[in-house]
Design an enzyme around this catalytic site. Structure first.
Site, short mmCIF file in Angstrom:
data_model
loop_
_atom_site.label_atom_id
_atom_site.label_comp_id
_atom_site.label_asym_id
_atom_site.label_seq_id
_atom_site.Cartn_x
_atom_site.Cartn_y
_atom_site.Cartn_z
CG MET A 81 20.85 2.00 -5.82
SD MET A 81 19.24 1.89 -6.20
CE MET A 81 19.19 1.61 -8.01
CG HIS A 82 22.02 5.54 -9.48
ND1 HIS A 82 21.37 4.64 -10.13
CD2 HIS A 82 20.98 6.18 -8.68
CE1 HIS A 82 20.06 4.59 -10.02
NE2 HIS A 82 19.66 5.55 -8.94
CG ASP A 239 20.54 2.70 -1.71
OD1 ASP A 239 19.93 2.42 -2.70
OD2 ASP A 239 20.68 3.74 -1.43
#
Length: 498
Positions: A81-82, A239
């Site tokens: 992520m991110h 995820d």
């Protein structure tokens, strides 16, 4: 035989799994790629490495399995992520990706909190933390304005890989929820947040459901991967959302504990009006119109890896943990706090650092190894308790990741969480969640839950021991005091870190 493929774009490697219509993992293959740290606190990767290694992973998967490409109906993704990927109008990445574990953006997080105040939690449902995407965009805006001026879109890691495989730009809701630019309940990009920082909404890609089809494979990619151009490609998810799907967390009250590099406690939530006020993360689920609350321990499995690499480099994890079941609960009065990379839940603190408390000459390496596991699990219990305080009754937790590989650790989780811990028969985590999204997208099942019932099977349950539950409750209260007692010391020590 019909198949789908689940692809997990992790921080250290990409993993592909070939799954049959019965839910059997027929074959899997992983390809690693480097992590770059050009400055202290920075963490970057080359997006091309993800794409190249994914195609190679698919090629090797098809070669090893000897599956007929015509039998592979769909592919979907899970992704770290991110991470910020900025691309120009031609889809070319403009700089290395800034990853979730990059901590350079503390000033940008302060700016976001100051500019938006309570509006941030009302819209994005999460605090501004260094790991999220918006602070990374603002860092580029401040330090590399020429790069941002060239950017046509921002993408997240799996979305860049999917674009390279299909030529289609998109982002699913579960991953978009981790950017701080999404109206999580409204399921749309927030014009209020974007405008507050002079960011055009055109920088944000189109939004799709995790099970939505986003194209088929480009002919050249299909040839390189050993697949057909007609293979359907589905959006996939973050995820943690895919890990939840892969663990069957698809109805109210279901909870999982995932221990990888970081540790996650995640619980399904059907209500969109939940606002945990920054105590926990609140994100869109990979299931349509569902959500989840989540707490994060930044250095869960990483604490164990650090301990092994620092004090028992030549040992395997198996030999490192051998005999820890003989050490009594509480490790002989030795406590470990897993703050070696800072902490996220319940202490969003980039400066706090870990501790061993209570060392004496009678402690052996086995006491230290057990204390590390107990400290990681105590940190995760803090998230369990926050979820319980919100009114949820958690009596069962599904364990996935590294924490599900050791029986002593599984029993420890049962005793510290005071809940039954369920180990799955075949635990593939986020990659299995991605495969389930592909299977549902292909129309194999009427719902994600029906697919999960076919694909996921419990293997063993670990019940809490009442005596150890009581003992761990007392130790946990001491563990909770360590943060407050060491916070100022760590702030003073920060000046000496090089």
């Amino acid at each position: 035989m019909k198949y789908v493929i689940g692809i997990d774009i992790g921080t250290s490697a990409v993993k592909s799994v070939l799954v049959s219509v019965e839910g059997k993992v027929v074959c899997e293959h992983a390809e690693s790629y480097p992590l770059h740290r050009p400055n202290p606190g920075w963490s970057e990767q080359n997006p091309e490495d993800w794409a190249d290694r994914t195609i190679e992973s698919l090629r090797r998967l098809m070669e090893k399995s000897k599956a007929d490409p015509a039998d592979v109906e769909g592919i979907s993704f899970s992704g770290q992520m991110h991470g910020l990927v900025l691309v120009d109008a031609a889809g070319t990445a403009l700089r290395p990706a800034i990853l979730w574990n990059d901590t350079r953006t503390t000033p940008q997080c302060c700016k976001i909190e100051q500019m938006l105040g309570s509006k941030l939690l009302d819209i994005a449902r999460n605090q501004a933390l260094e790991g999220f995407t918006l602070p990374k965009i603002l860092w580029v805006q401040e330090h590399e304005p020429d790069i941002l001026s060239q950017a046509s879109l921002f993408l997240l890691p799996k979305d860049y890989v999917r674009y390279r495989l299909t030529g289609d730009f998109a982002m699913d809701y579960s991953d978009a929820a981790g950017t701080l630019l999404l109206d999580v309940a409204g399921k749309e990009w927030s014009a209020d947040i974007a405008q507050a920082f002079d960011l055009p909404l055109s920088l944000c890609p189109k939004l799709v459901e995790s099970s939505g089809q986003t194209g088929t494979l480009l002919p050249a990619v299909a040839e390189a991967a050993g697949l057909l151009p007609s293979t359907k490609v589905f959006a996939g998810g973050a995820d943690n959302a895919c890990g939840a799907i892969g663990a069957g967390i698809l109805s109210e009250g279901q909870t999982m504990c995932s221990i990888g590099t970081s540790g996650v406690v995640l619980s399904y939530e059907s209500r969109k009006d939940v606002n945990p006020q920054g105590k926990m993360h609140f994100f869109n689920h990979g299931e349509e119109n569902a959500f989840y609350v989540m707490g994060v321990t930044l250095a869960a499995g990483h604490s164990l890896s650090w301990f092994k690499d620092t004090f028992a480099k030549e040992s395997t994890f198996e030999s490192l943990l051998e005999g820890i079941e003989e050490v009594p609960a509480g490790s002989g009065g030795l406590l470990f706090t897993p703050y070696i990379s800072g902490e996220r839940t319940p202490h969003p603190d980039a400066d706090i650092r870990g501790s061993f408390i209570g060392m004496d000459s009678g402690h052996t390496s086995k006491h230290f190894a057990r204390a590390v596991l107990e400290g990681i699990t105590f940190s995760l219990r803090e998230s369990i308790d926050i979820i319980r305080e919100s009114g949820k009754n958690i009596t069962e937790v599904t364990a996935i990741g590294g924490g599900a590989q050791n029986e002593t650790w599984l029993q420890m989780q049962a005793d510290i969480f005071n809940a039954n811990i369920v180990k799955l028969e075949s635990e593939q985590g986020p990659a299995m969640g991605a495969a389930i999204l592909a299977a549902y997208g292909c129309g194999w099942f009427p719902s994600l839950e029906a697919c999960a019932k076919q694909f996921i099977r419990p293997f063993q349950t670990y019940a809490p021991d009442p005596d150890r539950v009581k003992q761990y409750d007392g130790l946990f209260s001491i563990y909770q005091d360590v943060y407050g007692q060491t916070r100022e010391l760590n702030q003073r020590l920060a000046a000496y870190r090089k």
